[in-house]
Motif scaffolding. Structure first.
Motif, PDB file in Angstrom:
ATOM      1  N   CYS A   1       3.110   6.290  -7.100  1.00  0.00           N
ATOM      2  CA  CYS A   1       2.106   7.177  -7.713  1.00  0.00           C
ATOM      3  C   CYS A   1       2.471   8.641  -7.483  1.00  0.00           C
TER       4      CYS A   1
ATOM      5  N   ARG B   1       0.825  -1.208   0.000  1.00  0.00           N
ATOM      6  CA  ARG B   1       0.000   0.000   0.000  1.00  0.00           C
ATOM      7  C   ARG B   1       0.862   1.262   0.000  1.00  0.00           C
TER       8      ARG B   1
ATOM      9  N   GLY C   1      -2.707   5.711  -9.747  1.00  0.00           N
ATOM     10  CA  GLY C   1      -3.393   4.764  -8.869  1.00  0.00           C
ATOM     11  C   GLY C   1      -4.298   3.826  -9.650  1.00  0.00           C
TER      12      GLY C   1
ATOM     13  N   THR D   1       2.845   1.632  -3.304  1.00  0.00           N
ATOM     14  CA  THR D   1       2.000   2.136  -4.389  1.00  0.00           C
ATOM     15  C   THR D   1       1.796   3.637  -4.260  1.00  0.00           C
ATOM     16  N   ALA D   2       1.554   4.111  -3.042  1.00  0.00           N
ATOM     17  CA  ALA D   2       1.391   5.556  -2.842  1.00  0.00           C
ATOM     18  C   ALA D   2       2.658   6.305  -3.231  1.00  0.00           C
TER      19      ALA D   2
END
Length: 270
Positions: free
Chosen positions: A195, A188, A234, A191-192
């Protein structure tokens, strides 16, 4: 028949949450010359290098325009330079769970581009604060557009946009950078972070610019553009995770670029 939620269900749910919050275990995906501590540092260095090449290609003199597509080509070659065959499969260079996913993912990518374009028109009209107006201006800076019809220009600029950035950026951001981060952080958080990197580097397409007075920023529209690119990244990341492959994410990215150029040449080009 047993119904409801029992202790076993709660334990399973807690395990799923713990798995999502934990770093992905390291596998032998990097070539032997890369130690565990070196992989992330090298990938971050490459992210900075590619951003510098993009900046030179987008905002530098005309003689440096080649650096933008060159950075995408270098991104696309990285899996064969840095990763083992297992590593290439681990980042998503493999068949998706179903090729039938390509159609809805392309629709999602095109819809994201049209939403970005419509939001820009609503907030900024045809002014330079519209991010797609800035992209159109960058096209004019690449070549003499007066000798081509609008339809011909659409083809000239859309064909490279279907290949270079969808392949290069998805391999690097959703593939190599994502995996390198996952060895240190949770999926998580990784990914943030990737992005955010994707969104910030797109300030070079809109938000940061130079003129006769020097370097300047468009703070409001630039910030909104970064947010839009963060959310778009995202979307691509969700497609990559759901499909288990980079190819549907590449298809969505290509559809985004195609729809963006259709918006530019259909509504903004003058």
């Amino acid at each position: 028949m047993e119904t409801g939620v029992g202790p076993a269900h709660l334990d399973a749910a807690r395990q799923i949450l713990n798995d999502a919050a934990a770093p992905v275990p390291r596998a032998d995906i990097w070539r032997p010359v890369l130690a565990a501590s070196q992989a992330l540092l090298l990938v971050v260095f490459l992210a900075v290098l590619f951003a510098a090449m993009r900046g030179a290609g987008m905002l530098g003199p005309a003689a440096l325009r080649w650096m933008l597509p060159a950075s995408f080509v270098m991104m696309a070659l990285l899996p064969w330079l840095l990763l083992t065959p297992d590593g290439r499969r681990a980042i998503g260079l493999r068949r998706p769970a179903s090729w039938l996913m390509l159609a809805p993912t392309m629709l999602a990518g095109a819809g994201a581009a049209l939403a970005c374009g419509a939001l820009g028109l609503l907030l900024f009209g045809h002014s330079p604060d519209h991010w797609f107006v800035t992209v159109a201006a960058s096209y004019r800076g690449m070549m003499d557009t007066n000798t081509f019809s609008t339809l011909m220009l659409h083809g000239v600029f859309t064909l490279p946009a279907l290949l270079f950035s969808p392949i290069g950026e998805e391999i690097f951001f959703r593939g190599i950078l994502q995996r390198a981060l996952e060895e240190r952080f949770s999926t998580r958080l990784s990914t943030a972070q990737e992005c955010a990197a994707f969104g910030l580097v797109h300030l070079l397409h809109h938000g940061l610019f130079s003129d006769a007075s020097g370097w300047s920023m468009r703070p409001l529209s630039g910030a909104l553009w970064v947010v839009a690119m963060f959310l778009t990244a995202g979307l691509f990341a969700a497609i990559r995770h759901r499909s288990g492959s980079l190819f549907p994410a590449m298809a969505a990215h290509a559809a985004f670029n195609a729809a963006m150029n259709t918006f530019i040449f259909g509504l903004l080009w003058r």
